[in-house]
Write an enzyme that holds these catalytic residues in place. Structure first.
Site, PDB file in Angstrom:
ATOM      1  N   SER A 138       0.858  -1.191   0.000  1.00  0.00           N
ATOM      2  CA  SER A 138       0.000   0.000   0.000  1.00  0.00           C
ATOM      3  C   SER A 138       0.884   1.227   0.000  1.00  0.00           C
ATOM      4  O   SER A 138       2.045   1.169   0.416  1.00  0.00           O
ATOM      5  CB  SER A 138      -0.872   0.009   1.257  1.00  0.00           C
ATOM      6  OG  SER A 138      -1.535   1.252   1.386  1.00  0.00           O
ATOM      7  N   TYR A 151      -1.255  -0.657  10.561  1.00  0.00           N
ATOM      8  CA  TYR A 151      -1.476  -0.932   9.130  1.00  0.00           C
ATOM      9  C   TYR A 151      -0.220  -0.574   8.338  1.00  0.00           C
ATOM     10  O   TYR A 151       0.241  -1.352   7.494  1.00  0.00           O
ATOM     11  CB  TYR A 151      -2.695  -0.123   8.668  1.00  0.00           C
ATOM     12  CG  TYR A 151      -3.093  -0.320   7.225  1.00  0.00           C
ATOM     13  CD1 TYR A 151      -3.791  -1.455   6.812  1.00  0.00           C
ATOM     14  CD2 TYR A 151      -2.801   0.648   6.268  1.00  0.00           C
ATOM     15  CE1 TYR A 151      -4.169  -1.621   5.483  1.00  0.00           C
ATOM     16  CE2 TYR A 151      -3.175   0.494   4.941  1.00  0.00           C
ATOM     17  CZ  TYR A 151      -3.859  -0.642   4.554  1.00  0.00           C
ATOM     18  OH  TYR A 151      -4.233  -0.800   3.236  1.00  0.00           O
TER      19      TYR A 151
HETATM   20  N1  LIG Z   1      -8.965   0.396  -0.391  1.00  0.00           N
HETATM   21  C1  LIG Z   1      -7.877   1.063  -0.692  1.00  0.00           C
HETATM   22  O1  LIG Z   1      -7.926   2.242  -1.080  1.00  0.00           O
HETATM   23  C2  LIG Z   1      -6.532   0.393  -0.564  1.00  0.00           C
HETATM   24  C3  LIG Z   1      -5.373   1.166  -0.768  1.00  0.00           C
HETATM   25  C4  LIG Z   1      -4.145   0.542  -0.662  1.00  0.00           C
HETATM   26  C5  LIG Z   1      -4.062  -0.809  -0.382  1.00  0.00           C
HETATM   27  N2  LIG Z   1      -5.203  -1.523  -0.185  1.00  0.00           N
HETATM   28  C6  LIG Z   1      -5.065  -2.949   0.108  1.00  0.00           C
HETATM   29  O2  LIG Z   1      -5.943  -3.683  -0.729  1.00  0.00           O
HETATM   30  C7  LIG Z   1      -6.428  -4.823  -0.029  1.00  0.00           C
HETATM   31  C8  LIG Z   1      -7.950  -4.798  -0.001  1.00  0.00           C
HETATM   32  O3  LIG Z   1      -8.364  -3.574   0.579  1.00  0.00           O
HETATM   33  P1  LIG Z   1      -9.890  -3.311   0.944  1.00  0.00           P
HETATM   34  O4  LIG Z   1     -10.020  -1.859   1.114  1.00  0.00           O
HETATM   35  O5  LIG Z   1     -10.764  -4.059   0.029  1.00  0.00           O
HETATM   36  O6  LIG Z   1      -9.935  -3.980   2.419  1.00  0.00           O
HETATM   37  P2  LIG Z   1     -11.202  -4.432   3.274  1.00  0.00           P
HETATM   38  O7  LIG Z   1     -10.873  -4.238   4.712  1.00  0.00           O
HETATM   39  O8  LIG Z   1     -12.451  -3.819   2.757  1.00  0.00           O
HETATM   40  O9  LIG Z   1     -11.290  -5.977   2.972  1.00  0.00           O
HETATM   41  C9  LIG Z   1     -10.452  -6.881   3.582  1.00  0.00           C
HETATM   42  C10 LIG Z   1     -11.030  -8.278   3.420  1.00  0.00           C
HETATM   43  O10 LIG Z   1     -10.216  -9.150   4.211  1.00  0.00           O
HETATM   44  C11 LIG Z   1     -11.082 -10.016   4.925  1.00  0.00           C
HETATM   45  N3  LIG Z   1     -10.448 -10.511   6.149  1.00  0.00           N
HETATM   46  C12 LIG Z   1     -10.224  -9.825   7.304  1.00  0.00           C
HETATM   47  N4  LIG Z   1      -9.680 -10.647   8.224  1.00  0.00           N
HETATM   48  C13 LIG Z   1      -9.532 -11.863   7.621  1.00  0.00           C
HETATM   49  C14 LIG Z   1      -9.035 -13.112   8.067  1.00  0.00           C
HETATM   50  N5  LIG Z   1      -8.585 -13.300   9.311  1.00  0.00           N
HETATM   51  N6  LIG Z   1      -9.022 -14.156   7.191  1.00  0.00           N
HETATM   52  C15 LIG Z   1      -9.499 -13.990   5.924  1.00  0.00           C
HETATM   53  N7  LIG Z   1      -9.995 -12.830   5.456  1.00  0.00           N
HETATM   54  C16 LIG Z   1     -10.019 -11.780   6.300  1.00  0.00           C
HETATM   55  C17 LIG Z   1     -12.317  -9.179   5.227  1.00  0.00           C
HETATM   56  O11 LIG Z   1     -13.444  -9.998   5.559  1.00  0.00           O
HETATM   57  C18 LIG Z   1     -12.480  -8.404   3.940  1.00  0.00           C
HETATM   58  O12 LIG Z   1     -13.274  -9.115   3.025  1.00  0.00           O
HETATM   59  C19 LIG Z   1      -5.821  -4.771   1.363  1.00  0.00           C
HETATM   60  O13 LIG Z   1      -4.659  -5.552   1.420  1.00  0.00           O
HETATM   61  C20 LIG Z   1      -5.473  -3.307   1.525  1.00  0.00           C
HETATM   62  O14 LIG Z   1      -4.423  -3.109   2.422  1.00  0.00           O
HETATM   63  C21 LIG Z   1      -6.427  -0.953  -0.275  1.00  0.00           C
END
Ligand SMILES: NC(=O)c1ccc[n+]([C@@H]2O[C@H](COP(=O)([O-])OP(=O)(O)OC[C@H]3O[C@@H](n4cnc5c(N)ncnc54)[C@H](O)[C@@H]3O)[C@@H](O)[C@H]2O)c1
Length: 262
Positions: A138, A151
Site C-alpha cells: 500500500s 497498518y
Molecule cells: N482500499 C484502498 O484504497 C486500498 C489502498 C491501498 C491498499 N489496499 C489494500 O488492498 C487490499 C484490499 O483492501 P480493501 O479496502 O478491500 O480492504 P477491506 O478491509 O475492505 O477488505 C479486507 C477483506 O479481508 C477479509 N479478512 C479480514 N480478516 C480476515 C481473516 N482473518 N481471514 C481472511 N480474510 C479476512 C475481510 O473480511 C475483507 O473481506 C488490502 O490488502 C489493503 O491493504 C487498499
C-alpha cells in the site's frame, strides 16, 4: 486464448468490492478462482454470481488449520494451485494509542497470515512446476499517514519481505511480488462516502497525479500481469498502482489544490 486459462488462483480477502475486481479479472482470463475470506455472506454471493469456476471457501488466515483446509479444497476441486494473491487485511488501527492486543491482531491479519499462506502454498505450487504470489502492499507502507501505525507497519514489512520470499522460493520456481495501490474505489471508500464516487475522487484529487481514486480493475491488471509469463523476469519487487500518489511532492499537491479551488 489467454495464457492464464486453466490456471488456479487463491485470493484471500476477496469478499469485497476490490475483491470483486480481482476475482472478475482472473475469471475473465479463464483462471479458476478460490475466494478465501471470513466474510461468508458477501463472498458466497459473489462466487454464486460468477459460476462454477469460482468457489468461496470460508478461510481465516490467522488459523493454520483453516489455511490448510482452503488449500486442500482448491486442490480437490481444481487439481492444484498456481497463484496466490494475499489481499486479506484489516484497518484496525488506533495510531500511536493502539493497544498491544490490537497491534497483534492487526499484524496477524495484515502481515503474518499471508506469509503463513505463502509458506504452506509453496510445496503445492512446486508440484505444478512453480507459480506466482502477489502480496498487497500500500501507499501506507511507503509514506506516513495520519492516525496509522499498525497498518503502515504491516504494509512496510510486506514490501520488505516480498524480496526475501522471492529469494527463498526461487528454487521452487515461485516468483513473489507486490502491488501497492493508492486510494482505490473499495468497500471502505463506498461506505465512507455514502457510495459517492465523485466525493471520493474530489478528496483524492490533490494526492494523486491522476486526480482521482483508482478502479479495482486497474489494480487487478497489475496483479494479472505479475502472475503472467510476461512478468517472468520480474521478482521480489513492487508495482505502485497509485495514480502517482507516491511520485507527488508537496509542490504538485499545492498545484492540484489551487486548481481545485479555482
Ligand atoms: N482500499 C484502498 O484504497 C486500498 C489502498 C491501498 C491498499 N489496499 C489494500 O488492498 C487490499 C484490499 O483492501 P480493501 O479496502 O478491500 O480492504 P477491506 O478491509 O475492505 O477488505 C479486507 C477483506 O479481508 C477479509 N479478512 C479480514 N480478516 C480476515 C481473516 N482473518 N481471514 C481472511 N480474510 C479476512 C475481510 O473480511 C475483507 O473481506 C488490502 O490488502 C489493503 O491493504 C487498499
Amino acid at each position: 486464448m489467454s495464457e492464464l486459462a486453466g490456471k488456479v488462483v487463491i485470493i484471500t480477502g476477496a469478499s469485497t468490492l476490490l475483491g470483486q475486481g480481482i476475482v472478475s479479472a482472473f475469471a475473465r482470463e479463464g483462471v479458476r478462482v478460490v475466494m478465501a475470506d471470513i466474510d461468508v455472506e458477501n463472498g458466497q454471493s459473489l462466487a454464486d454470481a460468477m459460476g462454477d469456476d469460482v468457489v468461496f471457501v470460508h478461510t481465516d488466515i490467522t488459523d493454520d488449520a483453516s489455511i490448510d483446509a482452503c488449500i486442500q479444497t482448491a486442490v480437490d476441486r481444481f487439481g492444484g494451485v498456481d497463484y496466490l494473491v494475499n489481499m486479506a487485511s484489516t484497518y484496525l488501527d488506533n495510531g500511536i494509542a493502539t493497544s498491544r492486543e490490537d497491534w497483534l491482531t492487526s499484524l496477524n491479519i495484515n502481515l503474518v497470515g499471508g506469509q503463513i499462506f505463502s509458506q504452506k502454498i509453496a510445496p503445492v505450487m512446486e508440484r505444478r512446476g512453480g507459480g506466482a504470489i502477489v502480496n498487497f502492499g500500500s501507499i501506507a507502507g511507503k509514506v506516513s499517514q495520519p492516525g496509522r501505525m499498525t497498518y503502515s507497519a504491516a504494509k512496510a514489512a510486506i514490501l520488505r519481505i516480498t524480496g526475501n520470499a522471492a529469494m527463498q522460493l526461487q528454487p521452487q520456481n515461485i516468483r513473489v511480488n507486490s502491488v501497492s495501490p493508492g486510494w482505490t474505489w473499495s468497500s471502505i471508500m463506498k461506505m465512507a462516502t455514502g457510495d459517492t464516487r465523485e466525493k471520493a475522487d474530489t478528496v483524492a484529487a490533490p494526492f494523486h497525479i491522476m486526480g482521482r481514486t483508482g478502479n479495482p480493475d486497474e489494480v487487478a491488471e497489475a496483479v494479472l500481469f505479475l502472475c503472467s509469463e510476461k512478468a517472468r523476469f520480474i521478482n521480489g519487487t513492487d508495482i505502485a498502482v497509485d495514480g502517482g500518489y507516491t511520485a507527488l511532492g508537496p509542490e504538485g499537491m499545492e498545484d492540484a489544490v489551487a486548481k481545485l479551488m479555482a
